[in-house]
Each structure stands twice: as structure tokens, then as C-alpha cells.
Design an enzyme around this catalytic site. Structure first.
Site, PDB file in Angstrom:
ATOM      1  N   GLN A 188       0.832  -1.204   0.000  1.00 53.84           N
ATOM      2  CA  GLN A 188       0.000   0.000   0.000  1.00 53.84           C
ATOM      3  C   GLN A 188       0.866   1.252   0.000  1.00 53.84           C
ATOM      4  OE1 GLN A 188      -2.751  -0.468   3.252  1.00 53.84           O
ATOM      5  NE2 GLN A 188      -3.860  -2.109   2.227  1.00 53.84           N
ATOM      6  N   ASP A 342      -1.772 -11.531   5.060  1.00 54.76           N
ATOM      7  CA  ASP A 342      -3.227 -11.614   5.255  1.00 54.76           C
ATOM      8  C   ASP A 342      -3.682 -13.029   5.636  1.00 54.76           C
ATOM      9  OD1 ASP A 342      -3.432  -8.946   4.682  1.00 54.76           O
ATOM     10  OD2 ASP A 342      -3.947  -9.247   2.576  1.00 54.76           O
TER      11      ASP A 342
END
Ligand code: S3P
Length: 456
Positions: A188, A342
Site C-alpha cells: 500500500q 493476510d
């Protein structure tokens, strides 16, 4: 009378309890599973389609809440995005630098990717003013990791706690290029800076401590950006100003969603599942390496390349030998962490069914995800009877204690909700997962699929 194994109970406030009731003989899982489109790729396809020239066509888009937030934000800034569906989404791009000033606050909902990637684009739109926010979870997640490099580029961004928390206000500026050495391996952060670099004259460079997912790099190249990647130095650079051209994007299945079935198939005795059309980009396949290291039987079949991303069908089986635990413990840390970040909640569930002590370390980033995934997983699995302790940067799990169904909570985190459901399939008795509707952030059909593949 046979009790139903899985029930979904919708409450007055529209939150849902997922109840999984396992009798002594247990369940096994079998069949073929189609997983939803990759969340990271879905966001990027919507964003790049919006700022490219001409038409972008997206097939296989994830219809979860997160990409819906991205689409809503970019529609509010002038991009014509057709109704979202998995078959085909078309976007009439507005061209680089042409995002319109929205008349209201942009709301990224629960999605860190939407907010952080979008900030790079907003900060580099001179003369335009934007306000951005998100839900309770997102408003408590750190934004300084993108605000600081953008400020170094000349970006003007304001928010609570020294500009580190949303809501944020952005006054778009002409930015200057920087070489940013990111202290964290974060796709990100990398993507935010590269997106800001698209509109910045000169070469914007990002170096990471470890390689994070490279979907932005692959897609930016496909859209025609002037991008260079040097894997040896973990550096990516973009030269700004080159217009992007609309493309046809095919979104592969999300390996982060596949991970729930891979672990379920690997720990539930007598199971055999084929998870179809899974994106197996090497910057995402840490979960396959970890599960294989733990002795899981996972085979990649039908390997192919789809629109620049590697894809395969994954077959997983659990054959339990004379009552032994299906997996072996392992230690996970270092460069693999960004490649399975994740998947750590579901990996913790796998570790509960592994012989020995599994250590997950170097994963302090988990504390700033949709929830504090270290604390929440440790608390919830402990309630079910697991032998698991919290570390500052991970957890230690001694496998082999049987799980008992009980009341647990997702803390509105989609990956926690689904991880607990897989744990519940292998617990005895009734588990009630509160706020299980969180799964729809990344996997709207999770419960339906779970019901379909369970064989009592
Ligand atoms: C994402 C990057 C990762 C990941 C998130 C999606 C992306 O976050 O955890 O779910 O699409 O770029 P970080 O960049 O914070 O590691």
C-alpha cells in the site's frame, strides 16, 4: 434428529451470527470451489481504469464491500464505472490528472487499500481539495506511513494525531519526485508513492526492506506507465507524466480467500478440495510454502498465465495417519511475512492442528490491520481451547489441544470471521461466530460455499 451443521442467524441490527454445530463424528470437505476475484487486483483495476484514457474492461472483479468503496470514490470523482458484476465491468477513464473535485467526503469504508492508494492520486491533483474518511476500523489505522512520504514530495495533508488518522483533508499540489526508503514492506505504501509519481515530473523511486505484492507494478506496466523494477535492490521507479491507456483486465481468484479452503482441506480428516483459478503470483504464495513446509498435501494443477498474472487450480487433501495430527509445526518469519501477511489468522488455525510448537514472528504489522489480528486471534482461539500465546510481533501455538465450540467474535474483521469458521469445523459442539457478516468485505459467498462442501 440430525442438527444442521451450519446456520446463519441475522439479527435486528443486521449483524449475523454464524453457527457451526459439529457432532462427534465431524465433517469432511469435498468438491470444487470457485473463489472470488483478488481484492488487491480489483482495487487497482478500478483505480487505473478510472485515471486511464479510453475504456477499461474488468472481468472477474471481486464484488465485496471493499472494491465497492473504491468504485464509489472514483465515481464521485468523475469516472464512469458501470454497475459492478463479475462478468464485465466497463470504465470510461477520465485520463491522468483529471480526477474531479468531489462535492462530498470520499468514504473508503473498511478498506485500507482504497484510502492509502487513493491518497497518492489525490495529493498529486493540483488545485483540488479532497476529504477522505472510513469506518470505525479504518479511522483508527495508521495513515502516517503514506502521509509522511507524500509530505516529503510536497503533499499537503491534514488529519487527527499529527495527520496520521482519517478523516484526512488533502489539498492537491504539484509534487516533486523522491527516492523513498520505506521502513516497512507494504504494497500500500509502495503503490501510494508510485501512484503519486504518475503525476510528478521526474523519477519517483521506492525501495522496500522486503518485496511486497507487486500487482501495482504489473498493472501499471500493462497500462503503459514508464516503470522499472529491480528485484535485487527491491526498488521500483516510475517516470511521471506518461498517460495511461485503458486495458482489458482479468482478475484471478484471490489466494487470500483460497487460503481458508486450503487450510480447511489440510486439517479436516478425509477432505479433498480443488480450489479453482487461484492467483499464484510469487509475491503472494507464502501461504502455499508455509502449508507445504507443515506437511500439507497441496498440488498446483493447470498452471497458466492470465492477463499478466500466474494462475493455477490447487488440490488439497487431508489423509490422517493412525490418529496423528495432520500437520507439523514450523517457524515463520522474515521475508515470507509480507507474502502471507493476510493469511496469518488462518495459518494460526492450521498451527492448532500441527504437531509441535509453531512460532509466527516479524509480523507486528498484524496489529494494524482491520483489527489487531494478533490479540484477537489469540483471544478467540484460546476461548475454543487452543494453546496459543501472544508475542509482540506474532504468536506461539502448541498444536494438538482439541477445540471446543463456544461463543467467539470476528471483531468485524473479515479474515477473523472466516478463520474462526474453519476452526469451528474442527471443534466439537456448537460455535457461534458473532458479527460474521464481516466476511462480505472480501468473500460474500463464504457461508454458501462452506455449506456446499461440508459432508456430514
Ligand atoms: C494490500 C497490501 C497489504 C495487505 C492488504 C492489501 C494491497 O497491506 O495486507 O490486505 O492491496 O496493497 P500492507 O501494504 O499494509 O502490507
Amino acid at each position: 434428529m440430525l442438527l444442521p451443521v451450519i446456520t446463519l442467524d441475522t439479527k435486528e441490527d443486521r449483524s449475523q451470527n454464524l453457527i457451526i454445530n459439529i457432532s462427534g463424528s465431524g465433517v469432511s470437505l469435498s468438491g470444487r470451489v470457485q473463489i472470488p476475484g483478488d481484492k488487491s487486483i480489483s482495487h487497482r483495476a478500478l483505480m487505473l481504469g478510472a485515471i486511464a484514457q479510453g475504456e477499461t474492461q474488468i472481468r472477474g472483479l471481486l464484488l465485496g464491500e471493499d472494491p465497492r468503496s473504491t468504485a464509489a470514490c472514483f465515481r464521485a470523482m468523475g469516472a464512469e464505472i458501470s454497475e459492478l458484476n463479475t462478468d464485465l465491468v466497463t470504465i470510461k477513464g477520465i485520463g491522468l490528472g483529471n480526477l474531479q473535485e468531489p462535492v462530498d467526503v470520499l468514504n473508503a469504508g473498511n478498506s485500507g487499500t482504497t484510502l492509502r492508494l487513493m491518497l497518492g492520486l489525490l495529493a498529486s491533483h493540483p488545485g483540488k481539495f479532497f476529504t477522505v474518511t472510513g469506518d470505525n476500523s479504518l479511522r483508527s489505522r495508521p495513515m502516517s506511513r503514506v502521509v509522511k512520504p507524500l509530505q516529503q514530495m510536497g503533499g499537503q495533508i491534514w488529519g487527527r494525531r499529527e495527520n496520521s488518522l482519517a478523516p484526512l483533508a488533502v489539498s492537491g499540489q504539484v509534487l516533486k519526485p523522491i527516492h523513498y526508503h520505506s521502513p516497512i514492506a507494504s504494497a500500500q505504501v509502495k503503490s501510494c508513492i508510485l501512484f503519486a509519481g504518475l503525476m510528478t515530473e521526474g523519477e519517483t523511486i521506492v525501495t522496500e526492506p522486503e518485496i511486497s505484492r507487486d500487482h501495482s507494478e504489473r498493472m501499471l506496466k500493462a497500462f503503459g506507465a514508464q516503470l522499472q523494477v529491480d528485484p535485487d535492490t527491491k526498488t521500483v521507479s516510475v517516470v511521471g507524466g506518461k498517460p495511461l491507456q485503458g486495458q482489458s483486465v482479468v482478475v484471478p481468484g484471490d489466494i487470500s480467500s483460497a487460503a481458508f479452503w486450503l487450510v480447511a482441506g489440510a486439517i479436516t480428516p478425509g477432505s479433498e478440495l480443488v480450489v479453482e483459478n487461484v492467483g499464484v503470483n510469487p509475491t503472494r504464495t507464502g501461504i502455499l510454502e508455509a502449508l507445504t513446509m507443515m506437511g500439507a498435501e497441496i498440488r498446483q494443477e493447470n498452471q497458466r498465465l492470465v492477463a499478466g498474472e500466474p494462475v493455477a487450480d490447487l488440490r488439497v487433501r487431508c489423509v490422517r495417519e493412525n490418529g496423528r495430527l495432520p500437520l507439523k509445526a514450523c517457524t515463520i518469519g522474515g521475508e515470507i511475512i509480507p507474502r502471507l501477511i493476510d493469511e496469518i489468522p488462518i495459518l494460526a488455525v492450521a498451527a492448532v492442528f500441527a504437531e509441535g510448537v509453531t512460532v509466527i514472528k516479524d509480523a507486528a504489522e498484524l496489529r494494524v490491520k482491520e483489527s489487531d489480528r494478533i490479540t484477537v486471534m489469540v483471544q478467540q482461539l484460546t476461548k475454543m481451547g487452543a494453546n496459543i500465546t501472544e508475542l509482540p510481533d506474532g504468536m506461539e501455538i502448541t498444536g494438538g489441544t482439541p477445540l471446543q465450540g463456544t461463543e467467539v467474535d470476528s471483531f468485524t474483521d473479515h479474515r477473523i470471521a472466516m478463520s474462526l469458521a474453519i476452526a469451528a469445523l474442527n471443534a466439537t459442539g456448537k460455535t457461534t461466530i458473532h458479527r460474521a457478516e464481516a466476511a462480505s468485505i472480501s468473500y460474500p459467498d463464504f457461508t454458501t460455499t462452506l455449506e456446499r462442501i461440508c459432508q456430514v
